[in-house]
Design an enzyme around this catalytic site. Structure first.
Site: not given
Length: 257
Positions: A60-61, A91, A150
C-alpha cells in the site's frame, strides 16, 4: 537499438495494468528485472506472459512502512535497484468543494509516495548511476476542472522532476517525466463509460488530437519511459516529455475542431 537494460532491477509502481503494465512488459522484453509495487496482484495470465521476468511485491504505497518493507524485500532478492518508474495514482475528482481532508488524502495516493520511494532508493540510484521516470499528466500544465488534488499532484511531480534532476546531477542519476494526455487504459475506459453516449464522447476527444485523431497507446508511453531509463539516454535529465500526438501544445485547428 540495445537499450542496455539487461538484468537491471527497476521498480514500477502500479505496474500491473494500463500504462504501468505496458512499461513492465517493455522492460521485460528488454531483459530488465521489473518489480511491480501495487496493492493488488496482477492478472495471473498476463503475469505469466512475462515469462518469469517480472516480480510482484504487494504494498500500500500510501503507507511509509509498507514502502520501506517493499524496498528492503526487493534489495534482499535482487540487490541494488537501478531504476524507478513512479506511476501509480488515480484521477479521483477531488475538486474545490471536496475540502482539505479529501485533498490531503488524494495527495497521499497521487504524490507523496513518489517522494517516499525516491527517498528510500536514493543510495541505490547513486550506486548504480540509475534513473527515475515520473509519470505525470498533461493536466499538470492545462488544468482540467473539478480535480484540484490530482492536478496539484501532477504539477508537483513536474517540479520534483527538475528538483531531483538537480539534486542527483553530481551523482550521475537522471530524472525525467513523461506526460500522457489521452490514453485508453482500463481507468480511462471506466471514465468514458460514465457518459450518456460514450462513443460520441470518445469521438469528440479524439477529433481534437492533431496527430492521427486517435488516442495514444499505452505502449507509446512505455516506449518513452523505457528509453528515458536506458543507457541510450545518458545525457537526458530534467525533461518533461510529452507523448500525446500534439494534444497539449498544437493548435486545435489542426484537428479540424
Amino acid at each position: 537499438m540495445n537499450l542496455g537494460l539487461e538484468g537491471k532491477v527497476i521498480v514500477v509502481t502500479g505496474g500491473a495494468a494500463g500504462i504501468g503494465g505496458a512499461i513492465t512488459e517493455m522492460l521485460a522484453e528488454e531483459g530488465a528485472r521489473p518489480v511491480i509495487f501495487a496493492r493488488r496482484a496482477p492478472d495471473p495470465q498476463w503475469f505469466a506472459s512475462l515469462g518469469g521476468k517480472a516480480t510482484f511485491v504487494e504494498v500500500e504505497l500510501s503507507r511509509d512502512e509498507e514502502c520501506r518493507k517493499a524496498v528492503e524485500e526487493t534489495r534482499e532478492r535482487f540487490g541494488t535497484v537501478y531504476g524507478l518508474v513512479n506511476n501509480a495514482g488515480i484521477n479521483d475528482g477531488v475538486g474545490i468543494e471536496a475540502g482539505p481532508e479529501a485533498f490531503r488524502a488524494s495527495l497521499e495516493k497521487n504524490l507523496i509516495h513518489y517522494y517516499t520511494l525516491v527517498h528510500l532508493l536514493a543510495d541505490d540510484f547513486r550506486k548504480s548511476k540509475g534513473a527515475i521516470v515520473n509519470i505525470s499528466s498533461k493536466t499538470a500544465v492545462t488544468g482540467q476542472g473539478g480535480t484540484s488534488a490530482y492536478v496539484a499532484a501532477k504539477a508537483a511531480q513536474l517540479g520534483l522532476t527538475r528538483e531531483w534532476a538537480a539534486a542527483f546531477a553530481g551523482d550521475g542519476v537522471r530524472v525525467n517525466a513523461v506526460l500522457p494526455a489521452e490514453v485508453m487504459t482500463p481507468l480511462y475506459e471506466r471514465w468514458i463509460a460514465t457518459f450518456d453516449n460514450p462513443s460520441e464522447k470518445l469521438a469528440e476527444i479524439t477529433s481534437r488530437i492533431p496527430l492521427g485523431q486517435r488516442m495514444t497507446e499505452a505502449r507509446e508511453i512505455a516506449a518513452m519511459a523505457v528509453f528515458a531509463l536506458s543507457q541510450q539516454a545518458l545525457h537526458l535529465t530534467g525533461q518533461w516529455l510529452f507523448v500525446d500526438g500534439g494534444y497539449t501544445h498544437l493548435d486545435r485547428a489542426l484537428a479540424g475542431v
